[in-house]
Design a protein around this motif. Structure first.
Motif, mmCIF file in Angstrom:
data_model
loop_
_atom_site.group_PDB
_atom_site.id
_atom_site.type_symbol
_atom_site.label_atom_id
_atom_site.label_comp_id
_atom_site.label_asym_id
_atom_site.label_seq_id
_atom_site.Cartn_x
_atom_site.Cartn_y
_atom_site.Cartn_z
ATOM 1 N N LYS A 162 0.836 -1.212 0.000
ATOM 2 C CA LYS A 162 0.000 0.000 0.000
ATOM 3 C C LYS A 162 0.871 1.263 0.000
ATOM 4 O O LYS A 162 0.577 2.233 -0.694
ATOM 5 C CB LYS A 162 -0.912 0.030 1.241
ATOM 6 C CG LYS A 162 -2.274 -0.611 1.019
ATOM 7 C CD LYS A 162 -3.132 -0.619 2.284
ATOM 8 C CE LYS A 162 -3.662 0.755 2.670
ATOM 9 N NZ LYS A 162 -4.651 0.675 3.796
ATOM 10 N N ALA A 165 2.164 1.670 -3.444
ATOM 11 C CA ALA A 165 1.125 2.108 -4.392
ATOM 12 C C ALA A 165 0.782 3.582 -4.173
ATOM 13 O O ALA A 165 0.556 4.320 -5.132
ATOM 14 C CB ALA A 165 -0.116 1.233 -4.234
ATOM 15 N N ASN A 171 -2.965 4.166 -6.526
ATOM 16 C CA ASN A 171 -3.924 3.688 -5.526
ATOM 17 C C ASN A 171 -5.149 4.606 -5.579
ATOM 18 O O ASN A 171 -5.631 5.088 -4.586
ATOM 19 C CB ASN A 171 -3.225 3.718 -4.138
ATOM 20 C CG ASN A 171 -4.127 3.321 -2.978
ATOM 21 O OD1 ASN A 171 -3.949 3.808 -1.859
ATOM 22 N ND2 ASN A 171 -5.084 2.443 -3.207
ATOM 23 N N THR A 177 -6.775 3.379 -11.430
ATOM 24 C CA THR A 177 -5.825 2.412 -10.861
ATOM 25 C C THR A 177 -6.574 1.630 -9.761
ATOM 26 O O THR A 177 -7.798 1.562 -9.804
ATOM 27 C CB THR A 177 -4.527 3.100 -10.381
ATOM 28 O OG1 THR A 177 -4.857 4.126 -9.448
ATOM 29 C CG2 THR A 177 -3.761 3.690 -11.559
ATOM 30 N N TYR A 183 -5.725 -4.099 -3.547
ATOM 31 C CA TYR A 183 -4.346 -4.532 -3.258
ATOM 32 C C TYR A 183 -4.322 -5.575 -2.131
ATOM 33 O O TYR A 183 -3.527 -6.521 -2.168
ATOM 34 C CB TYR A 183 -3.458 -3.332 -2.887
ATOM 35 C CG TYR A 183 -3.023 -2.520 -4.097
ATOM 36 C CD1 TYR A 183 -2.114 -3.039 -5.026
ATOM 37 C CD2 TYR A 183 -3.524 -1.237 -4.319
ATOM 38 C CE1 TYR A 183 -1.721 -2.306 -6.136
ATOM 39 C CE2 TYR A 183 -3.136 -0.491 -5.437
ATOM 40 C CZ TYR A 183 -2.233 -1.034 -6.340
ATOM 41 O OH TYR A 183 -1.846 -0.314 -7.444
ATOM 42 N N LEU A 310 0.047 0.440 -14.661
ATOM 43 C CA LEU A 310 0.188 -0.540 -13.572
ATOM 44 C C LEU A 310 1.278 -1.556 -13.894
ATOM 45 O O LEU A 310 2.138 -1.850 -13.062
ATOM 46 C CB LEU A 310 -1.137 -1.275 -13.352
ATOM 47 C CG LEU A 310 -2.221 -0.519 -12.586
ATOM 48 C CD1 LEU A 310 -3.550 -1.258 -12.662
ATOM 49 C CD2 LEU A 310 -1.818 -0.322 -11.127
ATOM 50 N N GLU A 313 4.672 -0.191 -13.533
ATOM 51 C CA GLU A 313 5.039 -0.046 -12.115
ATOM 52 C C GLU A 313 5.412 -1.399 -11.500
ATOM 53 O O GLU A 313 6.341 -1.483 -10.700
ATOM 54 C CB GLU A 313 3.904 0.608 -11.327
ATOM 55 C CG GLU A 313 3.781 2.112 -11.568
ATOM 56 C CD GLU A 313 5.004 2.931 -11.119
ATOM 57 O OE1 GLU A 313 5.733 2.489 -10.203
ATOM 58 O OE2 GLU A 313 5.235 4.003 -11.702
#
Ligand code: ATP
Ligand code: MG
Length: 335
Positions: A162, A165, A171, A177, A183, A310, A313
């Motif tokens: 978290k 993100a 997030n 996203t 998550y 995403l 990342e």
């Protein structure tokens, strides 16, 4: 992509565990923050019970599922059985009551999927969302909390994922996203899939908790204190798990065909769920089944553009854990 997926886990990855663990400890909210949040909840209960004596207040979201940060918003659900008033009018009434109680920036957001009143606590500056009768969210919060009791590595993995993100600005479900809730589901599924497994599949076990909300069955084994040794055979530590988590989502997950499912503790096919073609706005580019509302793809908010973001990342994170000399710093560099 294919060549990179052959990569082996670096043999020295474990050496990063102490630095990830120290970071994890800084992410856990202090007792003082918890006390503030409880105080706020009792104030709210008092003022709302004046208007609706039989209403019950449930805390849900990250302050209740144990995956919160000290600055996480506070999610509250009012459970009330009042067929005379519409939810819409009740929300407006809640907003009035909150203004009278000196909350700041009080806003009734009535056109959202889950209508809420949003406001700021003037003492802590923390944002607070109140919804009405969203009992499915209360039930899925309990499921997440129960999984968290089984093995500490879930809590470690979730807080770090978290934090990553949020640092990387991925997030934000309203911008395409993934939500924090999603998550957490990804982390639970990942730990169910380790060999040996770190988490069981509670919905496949004998149900000790049963509840039906709006026709949705929320049944599972919730006597989790009996499972505290479940993951003991698996000795993986947080750095190894982070490497494997990002490696999975960067190079191993089959985005074209697969759906991850916490409900079954396995991977199921898009075909089986009829999630192969776009229906309305649901694009199914990254498929994550909601554990209770099984027709809901938590990845439906993701579009062509954000799925690319995403995946880049996930690749960046996997590469940092593979090669970077200081992954516990580089991983979280702001986007
Ligand atoms: P944060 O610390 O970022 O606030 P959070 O755990 O509160 O994290 P949110 O994504 O804000 O997570 O969601 C709050 C709660 O709302 C979740 O715990 C879950 O109960 C519910 N929720 C959120 N998104 C969904 C969804 N798509 N489907 C079902 N329930 C959801
Ligand atoms: Mg929240």
């Amino acid at each position: 992509r294919a060549r990179k997926s052959q990569r082996e886990r670096p043999c020295d990855i474990e050496t990063f565990t102490p630095s990830f663990f120290s970071l994890y400890e800084t992410l856990i909210p202090a007792e003082e923050d918890k006390a503030n949040q409880e105080h706020l909840l009792s104030l709210l209960a008092k003022s709302l019970n004046k208007e609706w004596p039989e209403a019950q207040l449930h805390l849900y979201g990250s302050w209740a599922n144990t995956f919160g940060f000290s600055n996480s918003d506070i999610d509250i659900c009012i459970a009330i059985d009042d067929s005379t008033a519409s939810n819409h009018n009740m929300l407006l009434k809640v907003a009035d009551i909150m203004e009278l109680n000196n909350f700041q920036n009080v806003q009734a957001i009535t056109n959202a999927r889950v209508p809420i009143v949003r406001m700021t606590d003037p003492v802590t500056g923390i944002s607070c969302d109140i919804c009405i009768n969203n009992l499915l969210a209360v039930a899925n919060t309990k499921l997440l909390k129960d999984y968290a009791q089984i093995d500490d590595r879930l809590h470690q993995l979730v807080l770090i994922v978290k934090h990553w993100a949020k640092s990387r600005a991925i997030n934000e479900a309203y911008r395409g996203t993934l939500s924090s809730y999603t998550y957490v589901i990804m982390c639970i599924h990942f730990l169910q899939q380790r060999k040996p497994a770190i988490l069981p599949c509670l919905q496949e076990m004998e149900a000790t908790y049963t509840l039906t909300i709006d026709g949705v069955e929320c049944n599972y084994f919730d006597q989790v204190q009996e499972l505290s040794n479940f993951g003991a055979k698996n000795k993986e530590n947080i750095a190894q798990l982070l490497w494997a988590f990002f490696h999975y989502w960067a190079y191993k997950h089959d985005y074209k065909n697969d759906v991850i499912s916490v409900r079954t503790g396995s991977i199921i096919s898009k075909q089986e769920k009829h999630w192969t073609t776009r229906v309305g706005n649901d694009r199914h580019l990254i498929c994550i089944e909601d554990p209770f509302e099984t027709s809901r793809d938590l990845g439906r908010v993701v579009d062509k553009h954000t799925v690319k973001i995403l995946r880049e990342e996930f690749e960046r994170a996997a590469d940092i854990l593979q090669y970077d000399p200081k992954p516990s710093v580089t991983l979280f560099e702001p986007y």
